[in-house]
Scaffold this motif. Structure first.
Motif, short mmCIF file in Angstrom:
data_model
loop_
_atom_site.label_atom_id
_atom_site.label_comp_id
_atom_site.label_asym_id
_atom_site.label_seq_id
_atom_site.Cartn_x
_atom_site.Cartn_y
_atom_site.Cartn_z
N LEU A 214 -0.95 -16.11 -4.89
CA LEU A 214 -0.90 -14.66 -4.72
C LEU A 214 -2.25 -14.12 -4.25
O LEU A 214 -2.31 -13.31 -3.30
CB LEU A 214 -0.50 -13.98 -6.03
N ILE A 215 -3.32 -14.56 -4.88
CA ILE A 215 -4.65 -14.04 -4.52
C ILE A 215 -5.03 -14.47 -3.11
O ILE A 215 -5.58 -13.67 -2.33
CB ILE A 215 -5.70 -14.51 -5.55
N PHE A 216 -4.70 -15.71 -2.76
CA PHE A 216 -4.96 -16.13 -1.38
C PHE A 216 -4.18 -15.25 -0.39
O PHE A 216 -4.72 -14.81 0.63
CB PHE A 216 -4.57 -17.59 -1.17
N ALA A 217 -2.92 -15.01 -0.70
CA ALA A 217 -2.08 -14.21 0.21
C ALA A 217 -2.63 -12.80 0.35
O ALA A 217 -2.67 -12.24 1.46
CB ALA A 217 -0.64 -14.18 -0.30
N LEU A 218 -3.08 -12.20 -0.74
CA LEU A 218 -3.64 -10.85 -0.68
C LEU A 218 -4.91 -10.82 0.16
O LEU A 218 -5.09 -9.92 1.00
CB LEU A 218 -3.93 -10.34 -2.10
N ASN A 219 -5.77 -11.79 -0.05
CA ASN A 219 -7.02 -11.82 0.72
C ASN A 219 -6.79 -12.16 2.18
O ASN A 219 -7.55 -11.74 3.05
CB ASN A 219 -7.99 -12.83 0.10
N ASN A 220 -5.75 -12.92 2.45
CA ASN A 220 -5.46 -13.30 3.82
C ASN A 220 -4.66 -12.24 4.57
O ASN A 220 -4.59 -12.25 5.79
CB ASN A 220 -4.70 -14.62 3.85
N LYS A 221 -4.05 -11.33 3.83
CA LYS A 221 -3.20 -10.30 4.44
C LYS A 221 -3.96 -8.99 4.67
O LYS A 221 -3.63 -8.24 5.59
CB LYS A 221 -1.99 -10.04 3.52
N PHE A 222 -4.94 -8.72 3.83
CA PHE A 222 -5.64 -7.43 3.92
C PHE A 222 -7.15 -7.67 3.99
O PHE A 222 -7.67 -8.65 3.47
CB PHE A 222 -5.32 -6.56 2.70
N GLU A 223 -7.84 -6.73 4.65
CA GLU A 223 -9.29 -6.79 4.74
C GLU A 223 -9.86 -5.41 4.48
O GLU A 223 -9.22 -4.39 4.74
CB GLU A 223 -9.74 -7.31 6.10
N GLN A 224 -11.08 -5.38 3.94
CA GLN A 224 -11.77 -4.12 3.67
C GLN A 224 -10.87 -3.14 2.92
O GLN A 224 -10.90 -1.94 3.17
CB GLN A 224 -12.26 -3.50 4.98
N SER A 225 -10.07 -3.67 2.01
CA SER A 225 -9.14 -2.86 1.22
C SER A 225 -9.49 -2.91 -0.27
O SER A 225 -9.45 -1.90 -0.96
CB SER A 225 -7.70 -3.36 1.41
N PHE A 226 -9.81 -4.09 -0.75
CA PHE A 226 -10.17 -4.30 -2.15
C PHE A 226 -10.87 -5.64 -2.27
O PHE A 226 -10.82 -6.48 -1.36
CB PHE A 226 -8.93 -4.27 -3.06
N VAL A 227 -11.52 -5.84 -3.40
CA VAL A 227 -12.12 -7.13 -3.74
C VAL A 227 -11.43 -7.63 -5.01
O VAL A 227 -11.29 -6.88 -5.98
CB VAL A 227 -13.64 -7.00 -3.98
N ILE A 228 -10.97 -8.88 -4.98
CA ILE A 228 -10.26 -9.44 -6.14
C ILE A 228 -11.23 -10.26 -6.97
O ILE A 228 -11.93 -11.14 -6.45
CB ILE A 228 -9.08 -10.31 -5.69
N LYS A 229 -11.28 -9.97 -8.25
CA LYS A 229 -12.03 -10.76 -9.21
C LYS A 229 -11.04 -11.40 -10.18
O LYS A 229 -9.94 -10.88 -10.40
CB LYS A 229 -13.01 -9.87 -9.98
#
Length: 758
Positions: free
Chosen positions: A49-64
């Motif tokens: 899930l985290i990979f998909a979020l980071n790969n789908k969106f940019e400059q939107s949020f940072v996941i910790k």
């Protein structure tokens, strides 16, 4: 401070360069979950899930990430993990609350919940959620029906402490509403994510893994007694009587918790049973934790997938989902997830621990190749919306809502990928259709597709100067020449044997126009081409213009105008400009006849490929300098944009019904949206931006391109980043998963066009 999340174990990110200052300003999302290297289903789920979020969106949020541990489950993490919560220590919960509340950049906390992870410490978890002053979402991986008083009260207290709930099935949502009294408005259903795959041929994969000429039935996942593998083993004797070539693959190592508590006792019992039943030649254990790519290949070579869990309350199974998305015909026990998904020919349900039923159903499928094919296709289409890319979109939309717009989603633009474009291409030309991502040679070829392919590969050559593109440029150009008849007009349809078909009795004006556009574009990059190709292109172009004044289709005229515009940039011809003016004046006449105060258009309705009409008028102005062409281009394009754009994105005219000039001008269409219309809109917007330098055009280019990435009414991807292909259409309730030439080339033209802007 640890670095922003990065996974090198299973995936490579499409890196986006953003300054650390910019990153610090982005809102943070804290995911509380088990996490690799811990081996468990939720850890894998969260990583995906985290990979998909980071790969789908940019400059939107940072996941910790906050990793869950306990006294007996300690792990050494890479820089992925920012915090650790020791779930069996009350003080650790309080420390985490303090850290979260003191971090102003954290806007949302997402908890991946499984009851076993917080056993004996649920009150500490509830206190953590109650005392955290951020928006909170809980994702329930297990929902137990008919709870006792204590369980019901526990879940209700969790509900009171958080703002939103995610579940993975409608059945789980129903249980929360009916058995726990939770408001349905608070619950979002986001199915378990699945991986996009390229669907490699089974024969090739079976040879690769040394199981050629075997019928493969398989199951996978961390091994434990709850998976009830003995149901399948007991059924094997009956199966191999009919199909001695069957090999049963048991894929996956034993669950770490099981190993810790009882060692390999369960696996040893299975091995002893196999020996006693003399099945050693028909069963193979793959006792390891497979890398994702290897796992997906094993699933694709599987002929029938078996899911035999005996847990009647198992809400969802990732293994089950992955198997279906890989095209495995599946036989499953009736866990709620299976009952919900395996409907209308997507799989087979059997009773729990019923080896007789299992054997009967396996033999039935092995005896019926067509039924297997149908189940496989139905399953792939059923689970297409659950691709991790779509799961990421669903999660991100919820984050956006929960953050009160502090999170503003920006879709990441994928890298340029010509894999499927080239896969569709033979030594003769580009194949018309594709079944999923497999080119269908029986569909033959069209001039339309090869003309568009020529434009796209010319765009790519302009961008990359890759000399390999010259071969493809020649190939598509030669196809166009093949379709050019001695009389100076083109035929469109060619079968797999290179014969022109009976379809060529249909209206071919638009096809002729597209070819002239493609030839003109080819000439426009003649400085980059071998001289013999340039000369042949100019010769063919002039032959193709012989009869164009007889053409009446407005779109065909628009394509021809574009072709002359591009050609004229490198091959100035007074005669060709006269032809351009003749066709442009026809469009002016049409516009004046049909337009009024509320309808600034060339026809009495908006149909397909609308944007090429105002774009052609703008090209006519750029070629001739005649003011009326510019005026009509601007007015008609402004009118069109008002009908296909909203603040939320683009909604092109549906092929299910045109938009007519009536008293009611508000578009009511949905579904039937074609990638080609979105691509043509982007090409036109680019031309208008080049001329007028109006930032609004640039903004609309990005909005339109985001349609391919999921900013559409279904919030699902149209472009498939795994294959490089584009799905054939956005319907009202589903995506057409076939990745044919028109859609794939259209996406590529759009992607290459935006490269200069983003």
């Amino acid at each position: 401070m640890k670095n922003q999340i990065s996974f090198k174990k299973r995936h490579l990110f499409n890196d986006v360069v953003v300054s650390s200052e910019k990153k610090d300003k982005l809102p943070e999302l804290l995911v509380i979950s088990t996490f690799p290297p811990r081996e468990c289903g939720i850890a894998t789920y969260s990583e995906d899930l985290i990979f998909a979020l980071n790969n789908k969106f940019e400059q939107s949020f940072v996941i910790k990430i906050c990793a869950l541990e306990n006294e007996s489950e300690k792990h050494k993490y890479a820089n992925d993990v920012e915090y650790v919560l020791e779930t069996d220590k009350s003080n650790s919960y309080r420390e985490l609350v303090k850290s979260i509340n003191e971090n102003d950049t954290i806007k949302i906390v997402l908890l991946q919940h499984e009851f076993g992870l917080f056993k004996n410490n649920e009150s500490d978890l509830i206190a953590l959620l109650q005392n955290t002053n951020k928006a909170k979402i809980i994702a329930f991986h297990t929902i137990l029906p008919n709870p006792d008083i204590l369980l019901r009260e526990n879940v209700q207290n969790l509900n009171k402490a958080i703002d939103s709930i995610i579940v993975m099935t409608k059945a789980s949502q129903k249980i929360l509403v009916n058995d726990y009294g939770i408001a349905i408005e608070k619950i979002t259903v986001i199915p378990h994510g699945t991986h996009l795959v390229k669907y490699t041929e089974k024969t090739f994969l079976k040879e690769k893994y040394q199981v050629a000429n075997r019928k493969i039935i398989a199951t996978f996942g961390l091994l434990s007694s709850g998976k009830c593998i003995e149901t399948s083993i007991n059924a094997l004797r009956s199966i191999i009587k009919n199909h001695p070539e069957v090999l049963f693959l048991v894929i996956g190592k034993t669950h770490p918790t099981v190993v810790k508590n009882e060692g390999e006792k369960y696996r040893k019992n299975l091995e002893d049973r196999i020996t006693a039943l003399q099945l050693n030649k028909n069963v193979k254990f793959i006792n390891k934790y497979l890398a994702l790519d290897e796992l997906l290949e094993y699933l694709q070579l599987t002929d029938i997938y078996l899911f035999t869990s005996k847990d009647k309350n198992q809400a969802v199974s990732g293994t089950f989902s992955y198997a279906i998305s890989c095209g495995c015909p599946i036989i499953s026990t009736p866990i709620p997830h299976a009952v919900e998904v395996l409907q209308k020919g997507t799989g087979v349900i059997i009773d729990f621990e019923n080896s007789i039923q299992l054997a009967e159903q396996v033999n039935n499928l092995l005896d019926n190749a067509q039924l297997c094919k149908e189940i496989s296709s139905n399953g792939i289409h059923k689970l297409a919306p659950t691709a991790w890319e779509n799961s990421a979109i669903s999660h991100a939309l919820l984050f956006e809502e929960m953050s009160n717009k502090k999170i503003q989603l920006q879709y990441k633009i994928p890298k340029i990928n010509l894999n499927h474009f080239k896969k569709l291409t033979t030594e003769f030309g580009m194949i018309q259709f594709s079944i999923i991502n497999q080119p269908d040679i029986n569909s033959g070829y069209t001039l339309d597709d090869n003309a568009r392919a020529l434009v796209a590969i010319c765009q790519n050559f302009e961008l990359t100067s890759n000399v390999e593109d010259i071969k493809l440029i020649n190939l598509y150009f030669n196809f166009i020449k093949y379709c050019l008849q001695p009389e100076g007009y083109f035929l469109n349809y060619v079968d797999e044997n290179k014969n022109f078909t009976k379809q060529n009795s249909e209206n071919l004006e638009d096809s002729n126009g597209r070819s002239i556009w493609a030839l003109g574009y080819l000439i426009s990059i003649s400085d980059l081409l071998p001289i013999e190709l340039e000369l042949e292109a100019k010769k063919t172009f002039q032959l193709a213009l012989a009869n164009v004044k007889k053409i009446h289709s407005p779109r065909a005229m628009a394509f021809i105008i574009k072709g002359i515009y591009y050609s004229n940039a490198k091959n100035n011809s007074v005669e060709n400009v006269i032809v351009l003016k003749h066709l442009s004046d026809k469009l002016v006449q049409m516009y004046r006849h049909e337009s009024d105060e509320n309808w600034q258009w060339f026809e009495s309705y908006l149909t397909y490929a609308n944007s090429i009409l105002p774009e052609a008028m703008l090209c006519a102005y750029l070629t001739t300098g005649i003011p009326i062409y510019k005026e009509i281009a601007k007015k008609s394009f402004t009118f069109l944009l008002s009908k296909i754009f909203t603040k939320k994105g683009i909604n092109v005219i549906s092929n299910k019904g045109w938009l007519h000039n009536t008293n009611e001008l508000t578009p009511s269409y949905i579904g039937g949206e074609q990638p080609i219309d979105v691509a043509y809109s982007i090409l036109a917007l680019s031309k208008f931006y080049e001329v007028f330098q109006d930032q609004k055009y640039l903004e609309k280019i990005k909005l339109a391109f985001d349609w391919f990435l999921g900013k559409n009414h279904l919030h699902q991807i149209i472009y498939n980043p795994c294959t490089g292909g584009c799905y054939d259409g956005l319907e009202d309730t589903y995506i057409n998963l076939n990745q044919g030439a028109e859609s794939t080339v259209s996406y590529l033209m759009a992607r290459l066009t935006i490269e200069k802007y983003f």
